[in-house]
Design an enzyme around this catalytic site. Structure first.
Site, PDB file in Angstrom:
ATOM      1  CE1 TYR A   1      -4.492   4.712   9.568  1.00  0.00           C
ATOM      2  CE2 TYR A   1      -3.040   6.597   9.889  1.00  0.00           C
ATOM      3  CZ  TYR A   1      -3.220   5.246   9.653  1.00  0.00           C
ATOM      4  OH  TYR A   1      -2.116   4.442   9.498  1.00  0.00           O
TER       5      TYR A   1
ATOM      6  CE1 TYR B   1      -4.098   1.973   0.689  1.00  0.00           C
ATOM      7  CE2 TYR B   1      -2.701   3.177   2.207  1.00  0.00           C
ATOM      8  CZ  TYR B   1      -3.880   3.070   1.495  1.00  0.00           C
ATOM      9  OH  TYR B   1      -4.833   4.063   1.593  1.00  0.00           O
TER      10      TYR B   1
END
Ligand code: NAP
Length: 240
Positions: free
Chosen positions: A179, A147
Site C-alpha cells: 500500500y 484487480y
C-alpha cells in the site's frame, strides 16, 4: 545517447515518482496518461518531462502513441507498464463492465505496449520492461476479484515473457507494491486504511519513491541477469 523510457500513467502517483527517478538516473523519459490534462501540464512544467495522452487499454491507440513517441524521441528501450485503475466491488456487486475495465487497463495494457516495442528491442538486443503488479495480485483482496486477477496475471505475463526475451537482451520483471500513499489509496476509507497500516510491519504506507527506486534498479544497463522476477516492495506486509 541516453536511453528512452516510456512510463505509462507516468505523470501522477507512483508513475510520476518513477518518471522522475529515471530522469535522475540519466534516462530520457516520456510519461503517458489517460485524461488528467491538468496533472500532466503541471507535471511537465515541474519536471520538464513530456507527456502523451492515450488509452493504454486500446491497442490501436497504443500503436499510434508508440509510433509518435519513437518518431519524436527515438526508440523506446525501457518500458514501465504502470498505468492502472481499480473498480472495486464484491462479486455480488461487480458487473461485467467493472471486470473488463480493470482487466483491459491493468493487464491488457501490458500486452499492448510490450507487443509494440518488442520487435525493436529484439532487433537492438536490448530492452528493459517492468510491469507494476500488486500485493493484492499475490495475496488476493476482498472486493477485488478483477484487480487481483489482473495483477496476478501481470506476474504470470512477466515470467512467460522473460523467457522469450532472455536471449535477446530483454529483461522483463515485475514489482508488487504494497500500500503506497497515492490518490488510489487515499480513496480507501480512513478506518480501513488504519487497519491496513496496522498490518504493515514497518508501520507506514509506502512512498511512491520506494517503488521508483526498484524500477531504477531493474532497468539499469547492468541489471541484465535479473529477469522474470517479482520484487515485492511492501514494508514486509506479504512475504512471497
Ligand atoms: N497506490 C498503491 O498503493 C498501489 C499498490 C499496489 C499497486 N499499485 C499499482 O501502481 C500503479 C500506479 O498506481 P497509483 O496509485 O500511482 O495510481 P493513480 O495515482 O491512480 O494513477 C494512475 C495513473 O494511471 C493512468 N491511467 C489510468 N487509466 C489509464 C488508461 N486507460 N490509459 C492510460 N493511462 C491510464 C492515470 O492517468 P490520468 O492521471 O490521466 O487519469 C494515472 O497517471 C497502478 O498500476 C496500481 O495498480 C498501486
Amino acid at each position: 545517447m541516453a536511453r528512452l523510457a516510456l512510463v505509462t500513467g507516468g505523470q501522477r502517483g507512483i508513475g510520476a515518482a518513477i518518471s522522475e527517478e529515471l530522469l535522475k538516473a540519466g534516462r530520457k523519459v516520456v510519461a503517458s496518461y489517460a485524461g488528467n490534462d491538468a496533472a500532466a501540464a503541471a507535471f511537465t512544467e515541474r519536471t520538464g518531462i513530456p507527456t502523451i495522452k492515450f488509452d493504454v487499454s486500446d491497442f490501436e491507440a497504443c500503436r499510434a502513441a508508440v509510433a509518435k513517441v519513437e518518431a519524436e524521441h527515438g526508440p523506446i528501450e525501457i518500458l514501465v507498464n504502470n498505468a492502472g485503475i481499480t473498480r472495486d466491488g464484491t462479486m455480488k456487486r461487480m458487473d461485467r463492465e467493472m471486470w473488463d475495465a480493470v482487466i483491459d487497463t491493468n493487464l491488457g495494457s501490458c500486452f499492448n505496449l510490450a507487443k509494440l516495442v518488442w520487435d525493436g528491442m529484439s532487433s537492438r538486443k536490448f530492452g528493459r520492461i517492468v510491469n507494476i503488479g500488486s500485493i493484492n495480485g499475490q495475496a488476493g483482496q476482498y472486493g477485488q476479484v478483477n484487480y487481483a486477477a489482473a495483477k496476478s496475471g501481470i506476474h504470470g505475463f512477466t515470467k512467460a515473457l522473460a523467457q522469450e526475451g532472455a536471449r535477446s537482451g530483454i529483461t522483463v520483471n515485475a514489482i508488487a507494491p504494497g500500500y503506497v500513499d497515492t490518490e488510489m489509496v487515499r480513496a480507501v476509507p480512513e478506518d480501513v486504511l488504519q487497519k491496513i497500516i496496522a498490518r504493515i510491519p514497518v508501520g507506514r504506507l509506502g512512498h511512491a519513491e520506494d517503488i521508483a527506486r526498484g524500477v531504477c534498479f531493474l532497468t539499469a544497463d547492468d541489471a541484465d541477469f535479473i529477469t522474470g522476477s517479482t520484487l515485492s516492495i511492501n514494508g514486509g506486509q506479504h512475504m512471497y
